[in-house]
Design an enzyme around this catalytic site. Structure first.
Site, PDB file in Angstrom:
ATOM      1  N   ASP A 106      -6.158  -0.056  -2.515  1.00 29.16           N
ATOM      2  CA  ASP A 106      -5.191   1.020  -2.499  1.00 29.16           C
ATOM      3  C   ASP A 106      -4.493   1.371  -3.798  1.00 29.16           C
ATOM      4  O   ASP A 106      -4.383   0.289  -4.617  1.00 29.16           O
ATOM      5  CB  ASP A 106      -4.400   0.936  -1.434  1.00 29.16           C
ATOM      6  CG  ASP A 106      -3.651  -0.378  -1.189  1.00 29.16           C
ATOM      7  OD1 ASP A 106      -4.119  -1.578  -1.732  1.00 29.16           O
ATOM      8  OD2 ASP A 106      -2.370  -0.195  -0.814  1.00 29.16           O
ATOM      9  N   GLU A 172      -2.897  -3.085   1.021  1.00 25.30           N
ATOM     10  CA  GLU A 172      -2.148  -4.008   0.337  1.00 25.30           C
ATOM     11  C   GLU A 172      -0.841  -3.539   0.202  1.00 25.30           C
ATOM     12  O   GLU A 172       0.213  -4.372   0.367  1.00 25.30           O
ATOM     13  CB  GLU A 172      -2.787  -4.729  -0.666  1.00 25.30           C
ATOM     14  CG  GLU A 172      -2.109  -6.094  -1.190  1.00 25.30           C
ATOM     15  CD  GLU A 172      -0.843  -5.898  -2.079  1.00 25.30           C
ATOM     16  OE1 GLU A 172       0.024  -6.657  -1.813  1.00 25.30           O
ATOM     17  OE2 GLU A 172      -0.790  -4.913  -2.715  1.00 25.30           O
TER      18      GLU A 172
END
Length: 436
Positions: A106, A172
């Protein structure tokens, strides 16, 4: 005493294959050959991902990009884990152990300020506002590295003993409010049912280290993280007559001070450090009105779960007792859905990794880093299997890493030479582990 590892290479039919690493004199040339072969793809993939970032739990195109390349390598691929997570299993030519390798996918709600031909121009909506999106933490590099490692290992699969589970993890940086995601959800949705690893490896590209430098630490490395809310309830009254009610703002100030004495006076910080931070406080709307309530939000960072539990109890006692002394009430809540355990490196894996790192980049370029109060949900994997998490430098050698923009900055810069250091390190650790 450390034992070195020798890796023999075989070139046949134009396809690179590596024989089983044997204990003996150091020889990292085959790892270098394998890394060099995939380097053009790694850089190409990283640039594509950098130009097309996606936020946590929204990594749809990123996941599709990853899955297509893994399938093209002939791997068994599973998608849709924890919304957008991807996993692939490589089976070696011989029986053996299983090792898992992880990369996070991400990006962040940051508007890029770098002048790069592949800089991110992506915008989206985040918390009701239009924002830029940028891989300001190096996750684009993590994905590219792991794809490169997968490509290299596929070429040597016949000589591998055991299996490699490639894990591409979403969110994350944390799922959006009201959603779940990340490593914990991947585990709950059966990631290790694909293949239960005997060990797991993760890395992070860091601006705080120069290119070619690898950072490690045995035992605790990154802090556990908790998100707390404290609501202090008093009794509203006119600001000119505070005795006519109960002032939750004053009580909140006393609670903030009291919380700091937990770390400074109540727990033994000679073991490991801890941090309690109130990051925001909200209460009241007008200059001459004492409000009914105040809300505070903050974080606790620690490196030991028993100490964390003790801190939580002390925070609840401190806040409620201070509030009660003034006739107010205080409610302390911790969000279990975003609570992270600390990242703790397995001592045996770390002890085995250090000489490999030294062979790869030279002893002077391997450094033991200090405890870090930042957090990473890689820790959830580490609570299930022995794991090692290390740092790879990506600040150019001619720059002082203490003076460049750090990870999460709109000016975060990734020296692509550091990508191959990551590929080499993961390849060496993986082949060494499977050869034992």
């Amino acid at each position: 005493m450390h034992r070195s590892v020798k890796i023999k290479s075989i070139l046949a039919g134009g396809v690179l294959a590596l024989a089983i690493p044997m204990v003996g004199s150091a020889d990292v040339a085959p790892v270098d050959v394998a890394a060099k072969a995939v380097e053009p793809h790694v850089i190409e993939w990283r640039r594509h991902l950098h130009a097309n970032p996606e936020l946590s739990n929204r990594e749809v195109k990123t996941a599709d990009f990853i899955a297509k390349r893994l399938k093209a390598m002939g791997l068994e691929v599973k998608t849709g884990i924890a919304h957008t997570g991807v996993a692939a299993l490589l089976k070696g030519g011989k029986p053996g152990k299983t090792i898992a390798l992880r990369a996070d996918m991400d990006a962040l709600p940051v508007t890029e300020q770098n002048d790069l031909p592949f800089r991110s121009k992506v915008t989206t909506e985040f918390r009701g506002e239009k924002v830029g999106v940028m891989h300001a933490c190096g996750h684009d590099g993590h994905v590219a590295i792991l794809l490169g490692v997968a490509e290299a290992l596929v070429k040597m699969k016949d000589s591998l003993s055991g299996q490699v589970l490639f894990v591409f993890q979403p969110a994350e940086e944390g799922p959006p409010e009201g959603e779940r995601g990340g490593a914990k959800l991947m585990m709950e949705e059966g990631l290790f049912n694909i293949a239960k690893p005997d060990a797991m490896i993760g890395l992070h590209l860091m601006a705080s280290l120069n290119t070619g430098v690898i950072g490690y630490k045995p035992g605790p490395l990154m802090a556990g993280s908790d998100y707390f809310t404290i609501v202090v309830t008093g009794a509203q009254t006119h600001g000119s007559r505070p005795w006519g009610g109960v002032d939750p703002i004053t009580v909140s100030g006393q609670i903030i001070t009291g919380l700091q004495t937990i770390v400074s006076r109540q727990i033994d910080i000679t073991q490991v450090p801890a941090v309690i931070t109130v990051g925001a406080i909200k209460g009241g709307i007008r200059f001459n009105i004492i409000p009914d309530s105040v809300e505070m939000v903050g974080t606790v960072r620690n490196f030991d779960r028993a100490m964390r539990d003790d801190i939580v109890k002390r925070m609840q006692t401190t806040a409620s007792n201070i509030a009660e002394a003034s006739g107010a009430k205080a409610e302390v809540k911790f969000r279990s859905d975003v609570s992270l355990p600390p990242v703790v490196n397995d001592l045996e894996l770390t002890d085995r990794a250090v000489p490999l790192f030294e062979q790869l980049v030279g002893k002077d370029n391997v450094t033991q880093i200090t405890l870090q109060t930042t957090a990473d949900d890689f820790s959830f994997f580490g609570t299930e299997v022995p794991s090692i998490y290390f740092w790879v430098g990506i600040t150019p050698r001619d720059k002082d890493p203490a003076k460049v923009p750090f990870n999460h900055s709109p000016l975060f810069y990734l020296d692509e030479a550091g990508l191959i250091t990551g590929v080499r390190a993961m390849l060496a650790l993986t082949t060494d582990f499977l050869a034992r």
